[in-house]
Design an enzyme around this catalytic site. Structure first.
Site, mmCIF file in Angstrom:
data_model
loop_
_atom_site.group_PDB
_atom_site.id
_atom_site.type_symbol
_atom_site.label_atom_id
_atom_site.label_comp_id
_atom_site.label_asym_id
_atom_site.label_seq_id
_atom_site.Cartn_x
_atom_site.Cartn_y
_atom_site.Cartn_z
ATOM 1 N N GLU A 126 -8.049 -8.494 -4.405
ATOM 2 C CA GLU A 126 -9.336 -7.987 -3.945
ATOM 3 C C GLU A 126 -10.238 -7.789 -5.159
ATOM 4 O O GLU A 126 -9.786 -7.203 -6.142
ATOM 5 C CB GLU A 126 -9.204 -6.650 -3.206
ATOM 6 C CG GLU A 126 -10.532 -6.215 -2.615
ATOM 7 C CD GLU A 126 -10.461 -4.910 -1.812
ATOM 8 O OE1 GLU A 126 -9.377 -4.320 -1.718
ATOM 9 O OE2 GLU A 126 -11.507 -4.512 -1.310
ATOM 10 N N ALA A 255 -5.122 1.676 -6.807
ATOM 11 C CA ALA A 255 -4.049 1.042 -6.053
ATOM 12 C C ALA A 255 -4.659 0.036 -5.091
ATOM 13 O O ALA A 255 -5.873 0.028 -4.871
ATOM 14 C CB ALA A 255 -3.249 2.079 -5.269
ATOM 15 N N GLU A 257 -4.050 -2.136 -1.240
ATOM 16 C CA GLU A 257 -3.371 -2.032 0.057
ATOM 17 C C GLU A 257 -2.783 -3.340 0.574
ATOM 18 O O GLU A 257 -2.621 -3.495 1.789
ATOM 19 C CB GLU A 257 -4.373 -1.505 1.090
ATOM 20 C CG GLU A 257 -5.493 -2.495 1.471
ATOM 21 C CD GLU A 257 -6.808 -2.292 0.742
ATOM 22 O OE1 GLU A 257 -6.796 -1.699 -0.358
ATOM 23 O OE2 GLU A 257 -7.855 -2.735 1.259
ATOM 24 N N ASN A 258 -2.401 -4.292 -0.287
ATOM 25 C CA ASN A 258 -1.835 -5.567 0.175
ATOM 26 C C ASN A 258 -0.844 -5.332 1.310
ATOM 27 O O ASN A 258 -0.007 -4.440 1.241
ATOM 28 C CB ASN A 258 -1.101 -6.258 -0.971
ATOM 29 C CG ASN A 258 -1.857 -6.188 -2.264
ATOM 30 O OD1 ASN A 258 -2.934 -6.720 -2.369
ATOM 31 N ND2 ASN A 258 -1.312 -5.466 -3.239
ATOM 32 N N GLU A 291 -4.017 4.129 0.778
ATOM 33 C CA GLU A 291 -3.566 2.728 0.842
ATOM 34 C C GLU A 291 -2.760 2.498 2.119
ATOM 35 O O GLU A 291 -2.877 1.456 2.750
ATOM 36 C CB GLU A 291 -2.740 2.353 -0.391
ATOM 37 C CG GLU A 291 -3.434 2.598 -1.727
ATOM 38 C CD GLU A 291 -4.820 1.992 -1.850
ATOM 39 O OE1 GLU A 291 -5.109 0.993 -1.177
ATOM 40 O OE2 GLU A 291 -5.639 2.556 -2.613
HETATM 41 ZN ZN LIG Z 1 -9.425 1.574 -0.253
#
Ligand SMILES: [Zn+2]
Length: 850
Positions: A126, A255, A257-258, A291
């Site tokens: 991202e 972090a 969130e994959n 996440e």
């Molecule tokens: Zn986010």
């Protein structure tokens, strides 16, 4: 680096130019043959024409890729390659595109795409990192089912979805490429399980390097609490058999969130009492929740295009703040959020980088992961909930989850769900997404024969590209108190829709004291004629905990401004009010700690500027020191008792109650240090068995300018723990003596442990410099010059982090002519640097042009 050619004009992209993708993706098969400098990526992608599209150009994004081969249905694709992508002739029917490319993770210091961190392979895609892995339609509205095979000698090889064994992974949920992830390395796991509300068992793991296994338990507990909370509050259940988290040392963000494989900056997941402060624990819990919550708000329902970033971020920040409020204290969480909002978002909204929650255009999307998109985006969700009520809010959310599952959506899709469940027209409310700038709301009161009237006037100042603003709908929560401090009118939401809007309260016996914008119900600047006696009264009596704190804050701000502008002495009424707070046993210690924190130097600078006074950072620094000294003297009889009462016995626990006691005890310690030469702080520093107590003692000593010895001891003690040493780097600069911060930061860049390629370490030094207002704005300009030098250096390696840190200069027009000239010179020097990235160029250009 990317967009390296200085002659190329940066390409601005507009929301209004959105067109649907020409081709959609059904399945993606990827094979990674890992090698530090020559990883081969084989892709096999099933495309089909998009019936919604008007254009049939087959275009795939791709940057810094060495193309080995590309075929369409097994025949040479005759692809045309540019620096940014690939075009080819494609059939007007389903087809398979196959490619092989070579990339070099080892030399990828931008930390976007596939890169290496301490010998481990990891990814960050991202927003637009996947195009540095292979050729692909790298836009969030193209969603495919991924199967991934990882070949390499690394003992642990992870990707999204479910584990098929032998380095092979399959994710059954269609996803955009930005949610792709891969990790390979010598890792160990902290395992656990979670039973979902429908009775499915999910395997959970936190993957870390060997030495970090003792720092995973808290993160795992936070994950399980988050999973449970999302089931109970939003009815959302987890949807894979496995959920993996990996800690990575070199990471640009907090972090990511994959799907099924969250990748975390190690600072945002690793925790132990010895090495993490209470604030670290709270932040880690919030980021893990954030996440995880993205699994529904972001992954199952994603964004149509990056202009809609707030659709997933504003909503998910709102959800994680609800979680923290539920797990800890709602009042304390709200106050902390508003402090952060004013420090980052109000500052942004007030300066050259102001932009709407949903921007209308951008050059580099990385530059729009901002406080406005995230924090103001969350405030907008909070206002929506306030306006329509809790029941309609959750009903609308349910409709959104049901209707849009598996889709890439827009803000219009989101709002339509709430219009449908309430029957209400949200057209005016939508202005919160399209108009930049913080509304100023002035209030006047009138009293006549039992009727009390509040008349509000709203005005949003011009922001770049938006000269004129329409009136917004603003939910202002108001309560009324009598002069005994009792509530005579419970909280009512005054829904302001016009430029001028009056609200009447009837049947009152006497003129009340108003408590306006309770709970900070709207992210506005409230302009209220309020004397310090009223503020002190509200600090003592307001039944709304946020406004109780807010009254003390307004009082402190006024006192400090008069000290700066009129050389006034610290106001006795303020000192008395603080003493009353300290003695009030009904108050939460965490609240007391927040009530005692003085407004930041940046807050005071902005308040002075708004009042037509050019702020002098040196004077603000000296005022803060004088005020703290006065508070210490006024409290000298009380401090030892508070300090003693707030000691927490027994094994360390990071829960809100214990953390609150430590916070209040450490406020007392910090004040005591100004009276006892540091004796108590040194004792605490030496005997502390947890990082909160040790670091607070060190901070108190440094702030009182007697901390050098303790600082050296701290460095020696923690030299092998990189996350603690980040704190040590930051402390030196944050608490440097007046004007000494630039020289201190410069000296630290020569420290053997300074590593500019590690974003945490770079931010520790230069984030702290930017945050030390007096130091950064040293009259000789050395703070500006140093930061500009290092941003130019960093930009060549990591444009994203360099660009983000350039916001240190966004307030340059607040200051005097000399400082403005020096800041302009630093900005112009960055702009003229050879091979500047598009990221940093866009930022300095926007800062200079406004
Ligand atoms: Zn986010």
């Amino acid at each position: 680096m990317k967009d390296a050619s200085p002659a190329a004009a940066p390409l601005e992209i507009f929301l209004s130019d959105y067109t649907p993708p020409a081709y959609l993706v059904d399945t993606v098969e990827l094979v990674f043959k890992l090698h530090p400098t020559a990883t081969r990526v084989l892709s096999k992608i099933a495309f089909r024409p998009n019936p919604e599209a008007t254009d049939r150009t087959f275009y795939l994004h791709g940057e810094q890729l060495k193309l080995i081969s590309a075929t369409i249905d097994g025949k040479d694709a005759n692809a045309k390659i540019t620096d940014l992508g690939l075009t080819a002739q494609a059939p007007d029917a389903p087809f398979v595109f196959e490619a092989e490319v070579e990339i070099s993770p080892q030399t990828n210091t931008a930390l976007e795409g596939l890169y290496m961190s301490n010998g481990m392979y990891c990814t960050q895609c991202e927003a637009e990192g996947f195009r540095k892995i292979t050729y692909y339609p790298d836009r969030p509205d193209v969603m495919g089912v991924f199967t991934v095979t990882i070949e390499g000698s690394e003992p642990v090889k992870l990707s999204n979805g479910n584990d098929l064994g032998g380095g092979k992974w399959h994710d059954p949920w269609p996803k955009p490429a930005y949610l792709f992830a891969l990790v390979a390395g010598d890792l160990v796991n902290h395992p656990d399980t979670f039973n979902t509300m429908s009775g499915k068992q999910v395997e959970l793991n936190i993957w870390v390097r060997k030495g970090d296994l003792n720092k995973c338990a808290f993160g795992m507990d936070a994950l399980k609490r988050s999973m449970k909370w999302d089931e109970e509050v939003y009815g959302r259940e987890y949807d894979l058999d496995l959920f993996n988290i990996v800690a990575v040392d070199d990471f640009n963000m907090g972090a990511m969130e994959n799907k099924g494989l969250n990748i975390f900056n190690s600072s945002a997941v690793l925790a132990s009492p010895e090495t993490s402060t209470d604030a670290n624990f709270e932040r880690i819990e919030a980021i893990i929740a954030h996440e995880y919550f993205h699994n529904w708000t972001g992954n199952r329902i994603t964004c149509r295009d990056w202009f809609q970033l707030c659709l997933k971020e504003g909503l998910t920040v709102y959800r994680d703040s609800q979680f923290t409020a539920d797990e800890r204290s709602p009042a304390v969480k709200r106050i902390e959020d508003v402090i952060a909002l004013r420090a980052r978002q109000f500052r942004e909204d007030n300066g050259p980088l102001a932009h709407p929650v949903r921007p209308e255009s951008f050059v580099e999307i990385n530059n729009f992961y901002t406080a406005t998109v995230y924090e103001k985006g969350a405030e907008v969700i909070g206002m929506l909930k306030t306006l329509i009520g809790d029941e309609a809010y959750y009903k609308g959310c349910d409709l959104y989850f049901t209707r849009h599952d598996g889709q890439a959506c827009t803000i219009e899709d989101w709002l339509a769900c709430f219009e449908e469940v309430t029957g209400r027209d949200l057209t005016q409310f939508k202005l919160w997404y399209s108009q930049a700038g913080t509304p100023r709301v002035a209030v006047k009161e009138a009293w006549s024969e039992g009727t009390y009237t509040l008349t509000f006037t709203q005005d949003t100042p011009p922001t770049p590209g938006q000269d004129v603003k329409d009136p917004k709908v603003i939910p202002i929560a108001v309560g009324l108190l009598n002069d005994a401090g009792e509530e005579v009118h419970a909280t009512r939401i005054c829904e302001m829709t016009d430029v001028v809007h009056a609200f009447r309260f009837t049947g009152l016996d006497a003129k009340p004291v108003p408590s306006i914008n309770r709970g900070f119900s709207a992210p506005i600047i409230l302009e209220q004629d309020q004397d310090n006696a009223t503020r002190a009264f509200l600090l003592a009596h307001d039944t709304d905990p946020f406004n109780k704190w807010e009254a003390g804050r307004a009082l402190a701000r006024d006192v400090m401004i008069r000290m700066v502008t009129e050389d006034a002495t610290p106001d006795q009424a303020y000192l008395d009010a603080l003493l009353a707070v300290a003695r009030d046993d009904t108050l939460d210690p965490a609240f007391k700690a927040l009530a005692f924190s003085t407004p930041s130097a940046d807050d005071i600078a902005q308040a002075l500027f708004d009042g037509g006074v050019t702020p002098d950072p040196t004077k603000i620094y000296n005022t803060t020191q004088t005020l703290r000294q006065s508070v210490a003297h006024a409290m000298q009889d009380t401090l030892p008792r508070i300090y003693a009462e707030m000691q927490v016995d027994g094994p360390f626990s990071p829960d809100a109650e214990a953390a609150g006691k430590r916070a209040w005890g450490n406020v007392a310690l910090s004040l005591l240090t100004r009276l006892d030469g540091g004796a108590q702080a040194r004792t605490q520093f030496e005997s502390a068995d947890n990082m909160t107590q040790q670091l607070s003692a060190l901070g108190a000593l440094l702030r009182a300018e007697v901390g050098e010895e303790a600082s050296n001891a701290f460095c020696e003690q923690w030299k092998d723990d990189r996350l603690v040493i980040d704190k040590w780097f930051a402390m030196q600069v944050s608490y440097a003596k007046l004007d000494a911060a630039p020289a201190t930061a410069k000296a630290l860049t020569n420290h053997p442990d300074f590593d500019m390629t590690n974003p945490n370490r770079f931010r520790a030094v230069f984030g702290a410099l930017a945050g030390n207002t007096a130091g950064f704005h040293s009259p000789d300009g050395s703070g500006y010059a140093l930061l500009a030098d290092w941003l130019i250096k960093l930009d060549a390696k990591n444009p994203q982090t360099a660009a983000r840190m350039s916001t240190a200069f966004e307030t340059w027009k607040r200051y005097d002519a000399d400082r403005q000239a020096m800041m302009r010179e630093a900005l112009e020097r960055m702009k003229a640097a050879s091979n500047l990235s598009g990221d940093l160029l866009e930022m300095v250009t926007r800062i200079l042009n406004a």
